[in-house]
Write an enzyme that holds these catalytic residues in place. Structure first.
Site, PDB file in Angstrom:
ATOM      1  N   HIS A 183       5.167 -24.593  14.685  1.00  0.00           N
ATOM      2  CA  HIS A 183       7.148 -24.739  14.339  1.00  0.00           C
ATOM      3  C   HIS A 183       6.872 -26.066  15.915  1.00  0.00           C
ATOM      4  O   HIS A 183       7.826 -26.627  14.582  1.00  0.00           O
ATOM      5  CB  HIS A 183       7.461 -23.385  15.326  1.00  0.00           C
TER       6      HIS A 183
ATOM      7  N   LYS B  52       3.015 -17.914   7.136  1.00  0.00           N
ATOM      8  CA  LYS B  52       1.719 -18.637   9.126  1.00  0.00           C
ATOM      9  C   LYS B  52       1.164 -17.022   9.217  1.00  0.00           C
ATOM     10  O   LYS B  52       1.757 -15.737   9.522  1.00  0.00           O
ATOM     11  CB  LYS B  52       2.373 -19.529   9.339  1.00  0.00           C
TER      12      LYS B  52
ATOM     13  N   ASP C 237       0.788 -18.930  18.274  1.00  0.00           N
ATOM     14  CA  ASP C 237       2.203 -18.571  17.320  1.00  0.00           C
ATOM     15  C   ASP C 237       3.400 -19.514  16.800  1.00  0.00           C
ATOM     16  O   ASP C 237       3.689 -19.709  16.232  1.00  0.00           O
ATOM     17  CB  ASP C 237       2.519 -17.603  18.342  1.00  0.00           C
TER      18      ASP C 237
ATOM     19  N   LYS D 250       7.895 -16.944  25.706  1.00  0.00           N
ATOM     20  CA  LYS D 250       8.097 -15.984  25.626  1.00  0.00           C
ATOM     21  C   LYS D 250       9.166 -15.334  26.897  1.00  0.00           C
ATOM     22  O   LYS D 250       8.457 -15.658  27.920  1.00  0.00           O
ATOM     23  CB  LYS D 250       7.015 -14.080  25.306  1.00  0.00           C
TER      24      LYS D 250
ATOM     25  N   GLU E  97      12.490 -17.910  23.880  1.00  0.00           N
ATOM     26  CA  GLU E  97      12.583 -16.764  23.198  1.00  0.00           C
ATOM     27  C   GLU E  97      13.192 -15.818  24.062  1.00  0.00           C
ATOM     28  O   GLU E  97      11.957 -15.823  24.848  1.00  0.00           O
ATOM     29  CB  GLU E  97      11.558 -16.075  22.003  1.00  0.00           C
TER      30      GLU E  97
ATOM     31  N   HIS F 160       9.048 -21.679   8.266  1.00  0.00           N
ATOM     32  CA  HIS F 160      10.579 -21.167   8.139  1.00  0.00           C
ATOM     33  C   HIS F 160      10.835 -22.503   8.967  1.00  0.00           C
ATOM     34  O   HIS F 160      12.204 -22.300   8.702  1.00  0.00           O
ATOM     35  CB  HIS F 160      10.906 -19.680   8.803  1.00  0.00           C
TER      36      HIS F 160
ATOM     37  N   LYS G 123      15.442 -24.445   8.610  1.00  0.00           N
ATOM     38  CA  LYS G 123      17.566 -25.001   9.831  1.00  0.00           C
ATOM     39  C   LYS G 123      17.904 -25.909   9.113  1.00  0.00           C
ATOM     40  O   LYS G 123      16.940 -26.495   9.078  1.00  0.00           O
ATOM     41  CB  LYS G 123      16.275 -24.299  11.352  1.00  0.00           C
TER      42      LYS G 123
ATOM     43  N   ARG H  44       0.711  -1.388   0.186  1.00  0.00           N
ATOM     44  CA  ARG H  44      -0.100   0.417  -0.143  1.00  0.00           C
ATOM     45  C   ARG H  44       0.778   0.944  -0.330  1.00  0.00           C
ATOM     46  O   ARG H  44       0.568   2.284  -0.558  1.00  0.00           O
ATOM     47  CB  ARG H  44      -0.616  -0.244   1.078  1.00  0.00           C
TER      48      ARG H  44
END
Length: 500
Positions: free
Chosen positions: A252, A160, A247, A350, A228, A190, A194, A50
């Site tokens: 994953h 995703k 998430d 997290k 993470e 992704h 790896k 955009r």
């Protein structure tokens, strides 16, 4: 799944070209592929978004992105000039049919100028709520190979999250299949790009010493961790709807579990590999013998690398009374002949102590009557640890006698590290996956029934939470390894998490 082949001439269209994913991952991956000589000479890329940009301003922004994020550094000026000439930009609205007509004419002109033919790869790097309208317009306006042309192909890569529950995933699959055949669709995760994830295939099926003990007779439990150290950043509005279960866990983490537990495929082809993964996902169940089989947590304030960080409910876009989970531990079983009775403990969070993804295979303890009781207590179970990130490698832990006249036994570790062994940086995940999509190799991408099988496991868990029948949200300190209740979760089984 090859980094030695060059694809046919083609053009790549990235929807969401002004976004973070394009700048941090996609364009740097393309540049590194060109540095390695793996892009066709007749290649072009056009970004659609955009925001108003010119070709020149887009190229300048992408150069800055490559200087910071590309694997191939420093920038090679000759290669960059060639690469920059292949980059184009088109402003447009995702919901405006007229803008796709303009894009179609632009594509045809760029294809003539670059000699890239009519092979087209479309990449959806946009918010998921605009997937349906983009898919419809791409399939009906831009897709030259959707009807199955022998001379040209069209493929679409979809990021995703693919749906937010089982029903929405089924509806999105049905919508995609109105315009694309399944073999044209590349649902990207992704993690599957790896190096260590791919090496699970080789490690298990190319070595005669591990596959015979890769089952319930020898394995006590399997632990998979995706940790993470960062918080949610500026993704508060998204994370409030997703939580860690949507998430990370649904995609994953379950992909890592499926690769770890799958049977040897009949051949190394996309469908053969994905058939075995689907069998694992369909055999999975959550252990609800104690509660709902989960531990949920939410990070509070704490310190990361000496810096004070806020708790989840203090983050931008998060409700002060939010009950969204930022940590989840689950106990799963794979109900098949190989794994019956072996618990799979998975966790993701997290604001953990460090960024780390690993798969731990813990083997059963041997009979210890050969050793004195004091020595036996010092013996730890054998562990096989596959480190996915940040340092890709594999380690094996076993007991060895300490030199000397005594009978002391000590745990030792044998390590394999990709960087130190091969003396070269592994390709970034997006490099491999984009190249595979150009080559038409879908082995490392998720099939429609695979997506639905994972949602079939996860959706009932979410529904139990929403109905008030699930586990409570436990607070944990930022910079820790999660709530104490997660340790108690394994302790109730007489086990403990692998020390990270």
């Amino acid at each position: 799944m090859s980094l030695s082949k060059r694809p046919e001439p083609c053009i790549l269209v990235i929807f969401g070209a002004s976004g973070d994913l394009t700048q941090r991952k996609l364009i740097p991956a393309l540049y590194s592929l060109m540095c390695d000589g793996l892009l066709p000479d007749e290649f072009a890329m056009i970004g659609f978004a955009r925001k108003a940009k010119t070709n020149e301003s887009f190229r300048e922004e992408m150069r800055v992105a490559c200087e910071e994020f590309a694997r191939s550094k420093p920038i090679n000026e000759a290669i960059w000039q060639k690469f920059a000439r292949s980059l184009h930009y088109q402003q447009g609205d995702y919901g405006a049919a007229a803008d796709y007509e303009v894009l179609c004419k632009r594509l045809e002109a760029i294809e003539r100028a670059h000699g890239s033919g009519a092979n087209r790869l479309f990449y959806l790097a946009t918010p998921p709520e605009v997937y349906p309208i983009i898919i419809e317009n791409v399939g009906s306006v831009l897709c030259t190979g959707a009807a199955g042309s022998d001379r040209h192909w069209s493929r679409i890569i979809i990021e995703k999250p693919f749906g937010h529950d089982l029903q929405s995933a089924r509806e999105l699959n049905a919508h995609v299949h109105r315009f694309f055949r399944e073999e044209q669709v590349y649902r990207i995760d992704h993690y599957l790009g790896k190096e260590t994830v791919q090496n699970i295939f080789v490690f298990r099926f190319a070595n005669g010493i591990f596959e015979p003990i890769w089952d319930r007779r020898y394995v006590d439990n399997v632990q998979i961790t995706v940790a993470e150290s960062i918080g949610i950043g500026n993704r508060g509005s998204y994370y409030e709807k997703a939580g860690v279960i949507r998430d990370i866990v649904q995609n994953h983490l379950l992909q890592l579990l499926a690769l770890t537990a799958m049977e040897p495929p009949a051949e190394f082809s996309a469908d053969a590999v994905r058939n075995e993964k689907v069998k694992v996902l369909k055999a999975l169940r959550v252990d609800t013998s104690r509660g709902d089989g989960t531990v949920r947590g939410q990070y509070g304030p704490g310190k990361i690398d000496g810096q004070l960080v806020p708790g989840y409910t203090q983050e931008e876009g998060v409700a002060p009374d939010s009950t969204t989970e930022t940590y989840l531990a689950m106990k799963l079983f794979v109900d098949n002949w190989r794994w019956a009775g072996v618990p799979f403990y998975v966790r993701s969070g997290k604001r953990m102590a460090k960024r780390l993804t690993e798969i731990v295979i813990q083997f059963k303890m041997p009979p210890l009557l050969l050793f004195k009781e004091t020595i036996a207590r010092a013996i730890e179970p054998n562990l096989l640890v596959m480190n996915i990130q940040p340092h890709e490698g594999i380690s094996l832990r076993f007991g060895a006698k300490v030199p000397g006249s005594g009978d002391n036994i000590q745990t030792v570790v044998m390590d394999f590290n990709y960087g130190s062994t091969f003396k070269t940086a592994a390709p970034e995940a997006y490099e491999r996956l984009i190249l595979d999509a150009m080559l038409g190799d879908s082995t490392l991408f998720t099939r429609s029934d695979e997506v639905e099988a994972s949602w079939a496991l996860i959706t009932p868990v979410i529904e139990r939470w929403e109905a008030g029948g699930g586990s409570f949200i436990e607070l944990y300190r930022s910079g820790s390894w999660g709530p104490k209740e997660a340790d108690d979760f394994l302790a109730a089984d007489g086990r403990k998490w692998h020390v990270l």
